[in-house]
Motif scaffolding. Structure first.
Motif, PDB file in Angstrom:
ATOM      1  N   VAL A  77       5.362 105.823  59.443  1.00 15.42           N
ATOM      2  CA  VAL A  77       6.731 105.793  60.307  1.00 15.42           C
ATOM      3  C   VAL A  77       6.063 105.420  61.714  1.00 15.42           C
ATOM      4  O   VAL A  77       6.501 104.636  62.416  1.00 15.42           O
ATOM      5  CB  VAL A  77       7.208 107.229  60.470  1.00 15.42           C
ATOM      6  CG1 VAL A  77       8.192 107.139  61.430  1.00 15.42           C
ATOM      7  CG2 VAL A  77       8.079 107.326  59.058  1.00 15.42           C
ATOM      8  N   GLN A  78       4.934 106.030  62.157  1.00 18.08           N
ATOM      9  CA  GLN A  78       4.276 105.842  63.599  1.00 18.08           C
ATOM     10  C   GLN A  78       3.879 104.371  63.504  1.00 18.08           C
ATOM     11  O   GLN A  78       3.840 103.815  64.656  1.00 18.08           O
ATOM     12  CB  GLN A  78       3.383 106.814  63.614  1.00 18.08           C
ATOM     13  CG  GLN A  78       3.721 108.223  63.640  1.00 18.08           C
ATOM     14  CD  GLN A  78       2.853 108.946  64.608  1.00 18.08           C
ATOM     15  OE1 GLN A  78       2.964 109.008  65.873  1.00 18.08           O
ATOM     16  NE2 GLN A  78       2.128 110.182  63.963  1.00 18.08           N
ATOM     17  N   SER A  79       3.273 103.882  62.500  1.00 17.45           N
ATOM     18  CA  SER A  79       2.690 102.631  62.577  1.00 17.45           C
ATOM     19  C   SER A  79       3.649 101.447  62.476  1.00 17.45           C
ATOM     20  O   SER A  79       3.367 100.291  62.705  1.00 17.45           O
ATOM     21  CB  SER A  79       1.721 102.406  61.300  1.00 17.45           C
ATOM     22  OG  SER A  79       2.460 102.183  60.126  1.00 17.45           O
ATOM     23  N   SER A  80       4.959 101.891  62.242  1.00 17.10           N
ATOM     24  CA  SER A  80       6.025 100.658  62.301  1.00 17.10           C
ATOM     25  C   SER A  80       6.233 100.074  63.697  1.00 17.10           C
ATOM     26  O   SER A  80       6.750  98.941  63.766  1.00 17.10           O
ATOM     27  CB  SER A  80       7.441 101.268  61.814  1.00 17.10           C
ATOM     28  OG  SER A  80       7.789 102.568  62.700  1.00 17.10           O
ATOM     29  N   PHE A  81       5.802 100.940  64.631  1.00 16.65           N
ATOM     30  CA  PHE A  81       5.827 100.336  66.148  1.00 16.65           C
ATOM     31  C   PHE A  81       4.811  98.975  66.214  1.00 16.65           C
ATOM     32  O   PHE A  81       5.198  98.188  66.895  1.00 16.65           O
ATOM     33  CB  PHE A  81       5.021 101.416  67.018  1.00 16.65           C
ATOM     34  CG  PHE A  81       4.918 100.813  68.336  1.00 16.65           C
ATOM     35  CD1 PHE A  81       5.920 100.643  69.356  1.00 16.65           C
ATOM     36  CD2 PHE A  81       3.781 100.488  68.701  1.00 16.65           C
ATOM     37  CE1 PHE A  81       5.430 100.162  70.829  1.00 16.65           C
ATOM     38  CE2 PHE A  81       3.285  99.852  69.846  1.00 16.65           C
ATOM     39  CZ  PHE A  81       4.030  99.844  71.100  1.00 16.65           C
TER      40      PHE A  81
ATOM     41  N   ALA B 293      16.568 102.016  59.029  1.00 12.31           N
ATOM     42  CA  ALA B 293      16.962 101.868  60.112  1.00 12.31           C
ATOM     43  C   ALA B 293      16.134 102.129  60.988  1.00 12.31           C
ATOM     44  O   ALA B 293      15.639 101.803  62.236  1.00 12.31           O
ATOM     45  CB  ALA B 293      18.353 102.532  60.385  1.00 12.31           C
ATOM     46  N   LEU B 294      15.147 103.506  60.782  1.00 13.20           N
ATOM     47  CA  LEU B 294      14.322 103.948  61.736  1.00 13.20           C
ATOM     48  C   LEU B 294      13.289 102.839  61.882  1.00 13.20           C
ATOM     49  O   LEU B 294      12.619 102.881  62.913  1.00 13.20           O
ATOM     50  CB  LEU B 294      13.953 105.444  61.158  1.00 13.20           C
ATOM     51  CG  LEU B 294      12.615 105.934  61.883  1.00 13.20           C
ATOM     52  CD1 LEU B 294      13.324 106.372  63.428  1.00 13.20           C
ATOM     53  CD2 LEU B 294      12.465 107.611  61.577  1.00 13.20           C
ATOM     54  N   LEU B 295      12.584 102.538  60.637  1.00  7.78           N
ATOM     55  CA  LEU B 295      11.634 101.570  60.734  1.00  7.78           C
ATOM     56  C   LEU B 295      11.897 100.304  61.487  1.00  7.78           C
ATOM     57  O   LEU B 295      11.092  99.900  62.303  1.00  7.78           O
ATOM     58  CB  LEU B 295      11.129 101.288  59.408  1.00  7.78           C
ATOM     59  CG  LEU B 295      10.560 102.431  58.567  1.00  7.78           C
ATOM     60  CD1 LEU B 295      10.328 102.153  57.185  1.00  7.78           C
ATOM     61  CD2 LEU B 295       9.322 103.314  59.137  1.00  7.78           C
ATOM     62  N   VAL B 296      12.949  99.658  61.453  1.00 11.05           N
ATOM     63  CA  VAL B 296      13.345  98.690  62.079  1.00 11.05           C
ATOM     64  C   VAL B 296      13.596  98.827  63.756  1.00 11.05           C
ATOM     65  O   VAL B 296      13.088  97.870  64.537  1.00 11.05           O
ATOM     66  CB  VAL B 296      14.960  98.149  61.532  1.00 11.05           C
ATOM     67  CG1 VAL B 296      15.477  97.036  62.396  1.00 11.05           C
ATOM     68  CG2 VAL B 296      14.775  97.483  60.122  1.00 11.05           C
ATOM     69  N   VAL B 297      14.107  99.845  64.050  1.00 10.25           N
ATOM     70  CA  VAL B 297      14.019 100.328  65.637  1.00 10.25           C
ATOM     71  C   VAL B 297      12.983 100.371  66.208  1.00 10.25           C
ATOM     72  O   VAL B 297      12.619  99.887  67.187  1.00 10.25           O
ATOM     73  CB  VAL B 297      15.077 101.571  65.879  1.00 10.25           C
ATOM     74  CG1 VAL B 297      14.833 102.203  67.265  1.00 10.25           C
ATOM     75  CG2 VAL B 297      16.563 101.268  65.372  1.00 10.25           C
ATOM     76  N   ARG B 298      11.731 101.216  65.419  1.00  7.79           N
ATOM     77  CA  ARG B 298      10.631 101.292  65.816  1.00  7.79           C
ATOM     78  C   ARG B 298       9.765  99.980  66.131  1.00  7.79           C
ATOM     79  O   ARG B 298       8.996  99.714  66.919  1.00  7.79           O
ATOM     80  CB  ARG B 298       9.477 102.439  65.128  1.00  7.79           C
ATOM     81  CG  ARG B 298      10.373 103.642  65.062  1.00  7.79           C
ATOM     82  CD  ARG B 298      10.158 104.394  66.453  1.00  7.79           C
ATOM     83  NE  ARG B 298       8.675 104.429  66.654  1.00  7.79           N
ATOM     84  CZ  ARG B 298       8.398 104.883  67.869  1.00  7.79           C
ATOM     85  NH1 ARG B 298       9.013 105.303  68.809  1.00  7.79           N
ATOM     86  NH2 ARG B 298       6.819 105.071  68.285  1.00  7.79           N
ATOM     87  N   ALA B 299       9.844  99.060  65.185  1.00 11.61           N
ATOM     88  CA  ALA B 299       9.327  97.635  65.038  1.00 11.61           C
ATOM     89  C   ALA B 299      10.101  96.995  65.971  1.00 11.61           C
ATOM     90  O   ALA B 299       9.429  96.107  66.976  1.00 11.61           O
ATOM     91  CB  ALA B 299       9.615  96.755  63.714  1.00 11.61           C
ATOM     92  N   MET B 300      11.467  97.156  66.516  1.00 11.16           N
ATOM     93  CA  MET B 300      11.957  96.414  67.560  1.00 11.16           C
ATOM     94  C   MET B 300      11.558  96.877  69.050  1.00 11.16           C
ATOM     95  O   MET B 300      11.040  96.227  69.964  1.00 11.16           O
ATOM     96  CB  MET B 300      13.525  96.708  67.527  1.00 11.16           C
ATOM     97  CG  MET B 300      14.232  96.285  68.854  1.00 11.16           C
ATOM     98  SD  MET B 300      16.012  96.801  68.623  1.00 11.16           S
ATOM     99  CE  MET B 300      16.665  96.247  70.292  1.00 11.16           C
TER     100      MET B 300
ATOM    101  N   ALA C 256      -6.158  96.652  63.300  1.00 12.57           N
ATOM    102  CA  ALA C 256      -6.963  97.439  63.288  1.00 12.57           C
ATOM    103  C   ALA C 256      -6.073  98.811  63.534  1.00 12.57           C
ATOM    104  O   ALA C 256      -6.417 100.004  62.906  1.00 12.57           O
ATOM    105  CB  ALA C 256      -8.191  97.521  64.228  1.00 12.57           C
ATOM    106  N   ALA C 257      -5.334  98.880  64.608  1.00 12.91           N
ATOM    107  CA  ALA C 257      -4.888 100.116  64.883  1.00 12.91           C
ATOM    108  C   ALA C 257      -3.544 100.576  63.688  1.00 12.91           C
ATOM    109  O   ALA C 257      -3.609 101.807  63.413  1.00 12.91           O
ATOM    110  CB  ALA C 257      -3.676  99.852  65.883  1.00 12.91           C
ATOM    111  N   ILE C 258      -3.007  99.670  63.033  1.00 18.04           N
ATOM    112  CA  ILE C 258      -2.166  99.668  62.036  1.00 18.04           C
ATOM    113  C   ILE C 258      -2.810 100.286  60.943  1.00 18.04           C
ATOM    114  O   ILE C 258      -2.611 101.462  60.316  1.00 18.04           O
ATOM    115  CB  ILE C 258      -1.389  98.690  61.480  1.00 18.04           C
ATOM    116  CG1 ILE C 258      -0.517  97.864  62.400  1.00 18.04           C
ATOM    117  CG2 ILE C 258      -0.778  98.707  59.993  1.00 18.04           C
ATOM    118  CD1 ILE C 258       0.109  96.545  62.094  1.00 18.04           C
ATOM    119  N   ILE C 259      -4.074  99.746  60.548  1.00 20.17           N
ATOM    120  CA  ILE C 259      -4.955 100.506  59.478  1.00 20.17           C
ATOM    121  C   ILE C 259      -5.311 101.879  59.729  1.00 20.17           C
ATOM    122  O   ILE C 259      -5.497 102.736  59.083  1.00 20.17           O
ATOM    123  CB  ILE C 259      -6.199  99.499  59.198  1.00 20.17           C
ATOM    124  CG1 ILE C 259      -5.783  97.912  58.572  1.00 20.17           C
ATOM    125  CG2 ILE C 259      -7.303 100.010  58.072  1.00 20.17           C
ATOM    126  CD1 ILE C 259      -6.834  97.053  58.583  1.00 20.17           C
TER     127      ILE C 259
END
Length: 515
Positions: free
Chosen positions: A128-132, A180-187, A459-462
């Motif tokens: 969830v946090q990495s979706s950003f 929806a939460l993942l999409v909003v964080r990616a946005m 690297a941050a995602i991993i």
């Protein structure tokens, strides 16, 4: 010049034989030769002068007169600098970057109650946090292209508006569905990718070269203080107004910022109705000397950068490795430290956020001091290469040692002290690889920043996702800190071996070897 004048003078004299030679000729009863006086031909001399090597005037020579005029202009006093229009612009930029980071870290605090309410595991919380970062992956490259075409003011306004909307919609998305939460964080991540390119563009337009370090320092101080504010205020707002209250308040604050930004600032100094005549002349006169002189024959950067050549040089890879490790450590601390203090030390969430917030404030101060020290080292005669390696070594080895101390700390106070010291030393990296991008290839610095930033985001995602899985498999948060410390040491060694502060030739099509 004297030799040339002598040659011309001798060429203009009438031709005559020496006296002894002339007497012998007369004795042979030859007719007296008749010589015509040779006329001086300016065309021949002009052609000969054209054949001489031409002197080229460098950009530094071309700027000599403007620098002489610049030296005669008085430096603005501290009071004049603080009350100037350009400081108002950079203050708004610092506030935008503070909102940028505050909107990021809200989820770092909210993820604890959200995980408890929805039954999320730590591994899933990391997803969830990495979706950003999914949205942030390539957006800095796109943001840089937009800034080049439309300017920093417009792009920053759109960026703040979109990421504020994403923050404001997070409560609705969390209650609607996980997708929806993942999409909003990616946005949110995609919109925030334009922040730093826009900031750099506005600083370059509004500040002369002699003040840009201070301007960037003020802006990045806002970026880092945004973490401290977000981590400190979020638990308080949650306790008073519920889990989602920080998202609403920070989102509305972003909309307010956009209104002030569009009405109170201008894209360039000459378009500002509030700027004084003295300040405008000061900025324009000083700013001219910070750009190289270009002619119609100046070599331009190709539309398609030479990616193969860029990646064929080890200095490029030293920047990629450094950026990747810098982002790994940055997002690990940003995403997991509140959970770390809450789970390891059993600290209340409000205090856990406070322990995690203090280091960001220290980093904001140390960032400016590290840059000042770096400039002083170069001015004292130390090479740029050695200066960058010293700064980067402190920026990586220092945090690596501090994370070992954090992993072995027995109390939250000691752990917070180690974390604070780690962040203070980590700020030295900004005077290492981050400045080094422009030094090895000024004509490709944007491309290099995009390449290294993409590696950093991966690297941050991993690291963010891997931390959750690592803790579940090994059952130890300190173990992951020790792993990160080891990676810091390896990255510092790689950078010291292969980095350089000199310009690297990326334009020779024959050079493809790793040099």
């Amino acid at each position: 010049m004297a030799a040339l004048s002598s040659a011309i003078a001798s060429a203009a004299k009438p031709f005559s034989l020496p006296q002894t030679r002339r007497a012998r000729v007369a004795a042979l009863h030859f007719p007296k030769p008749h010589f015509k006086k040779k006329e001086f031909n300016f065309a021949e001399v002009s052609l000969s002068l054209r054949s001489l090597p031409r002197l080229r005037v460098s950009s530094n020579d071309a700027q000599f007169n403007s620098r002489s005029e610049e030296s005669q202009q008085p430096q603005p006093s501290f009071a004049e600098f603080i009350t100037s229009e350009r400081v108002k612009v950079v203050s708004m930029l610092a506030l935008a970057l503070a909102l940028c980071n505050a909107d990021r870290v809200v989820m770092s605090v909210a993820i604890v109650p959200l995980s408890l309410a929805n039954g999320w595991s730590r591994a899933f919380a990391g997803i969830v946090q990495s979706s950003f970062l999914w949205g942030y992956l390539a957006s800095p490259i796109v943001g840089g292209m937009l800034v080049d075409n439309y300017g920093g003011k417009v792009v920053m306004a759109w960026g703040v508006a979109l990421w504020s909307l994403a923050t404001f919609l997070t409560p609705w998305a969390a209650q609607t569905s996980l997708l929806a939460l993942l999409v909003v964080r990616a946005m949110l991540g995609a919109a925030e990718g334009v922040a730093l390119p826009s900031m750099n563009n506005m600083v370059a337009r509004w500040f002369p070269k002699t003040e840009r370090s201070r301007a960037v320092g003020i802006s990045m101080a806002g970026f880092q203080l945004g973490c401290a504010v977000g981590l400190t205020l979020s638990p308080i707002l949650m306790s008073q107004g519920g889990i989602f209250s920080p998202f609403v308040i920070f989102g509305l604050s972003g909309f307010l910022w956009v209104l002030v930004w569009l009405s109170a600032t201008s894209s360039t100094p000459d378009r500002s109705p509030q700027i004084s005549k003295y300040e405008l002349e000061y900025i324009l006169n000083r700013r001219q000397t910070s750009f190289p002189v270009e002619t119609s024959k100046s070599k331009k950067v190709k539309v398609v950068p030479p990616f193969r050549r860029l990646l064929s040089k080890l200095p490029t890879w030293s920047l990629i490795v450094a950026n990747a490790m810098h982002s790994w450590g940055f997002f690990i601390v940003l995403s997991w430290m509140p959970i770390y203090f809450s789970s390891v030390y059993r600290v209340d969430l409000r205090h856990a956020a406070w322990f995690s917030a203090v280091p960001w404030a220290v980093m904001a101060i140390m960032n400016y001091l590290a840059g000042l020290w770096s400039d002083m080292m170069i001015q004292s005669g130390m090479s740029v290469t050695l200066t960058r390696k010293i700064m980067q070594t402190i920026g990586f080895v220092g945090p690596g040692l501090c994370l070992i101390g954090l992993a072995t700390a027995k109390s939250p106070s000691v752990g917070s002290a180690w974390l604070t010291l780690a962040f203070g030393l980590k700020s030295f990296s900004h005077s290492g690889f981050l400045v080094n991008l422009q030094e090895i290839a000024p004509q490709y610095s944007g491309v290099l920043h995009g390449i290294s930033n993409t590696a950093g985001t991966l690297a941050a995602i991993i690291g963010t996702v891997g931390a959750g899985f690592f803790v579940e498999l090994v059952g130890s948060f300190p173990g992951f800190l020790l792993l990160t410390s080891f990676l810091y040491f390896l990255a510092a060694l790689f950078y010291c071996l292969f980095s350089t502060g000199e310009r690297v030739n990326f334009d020779d099509p024959g050079e493809y070897k790793y040099t």
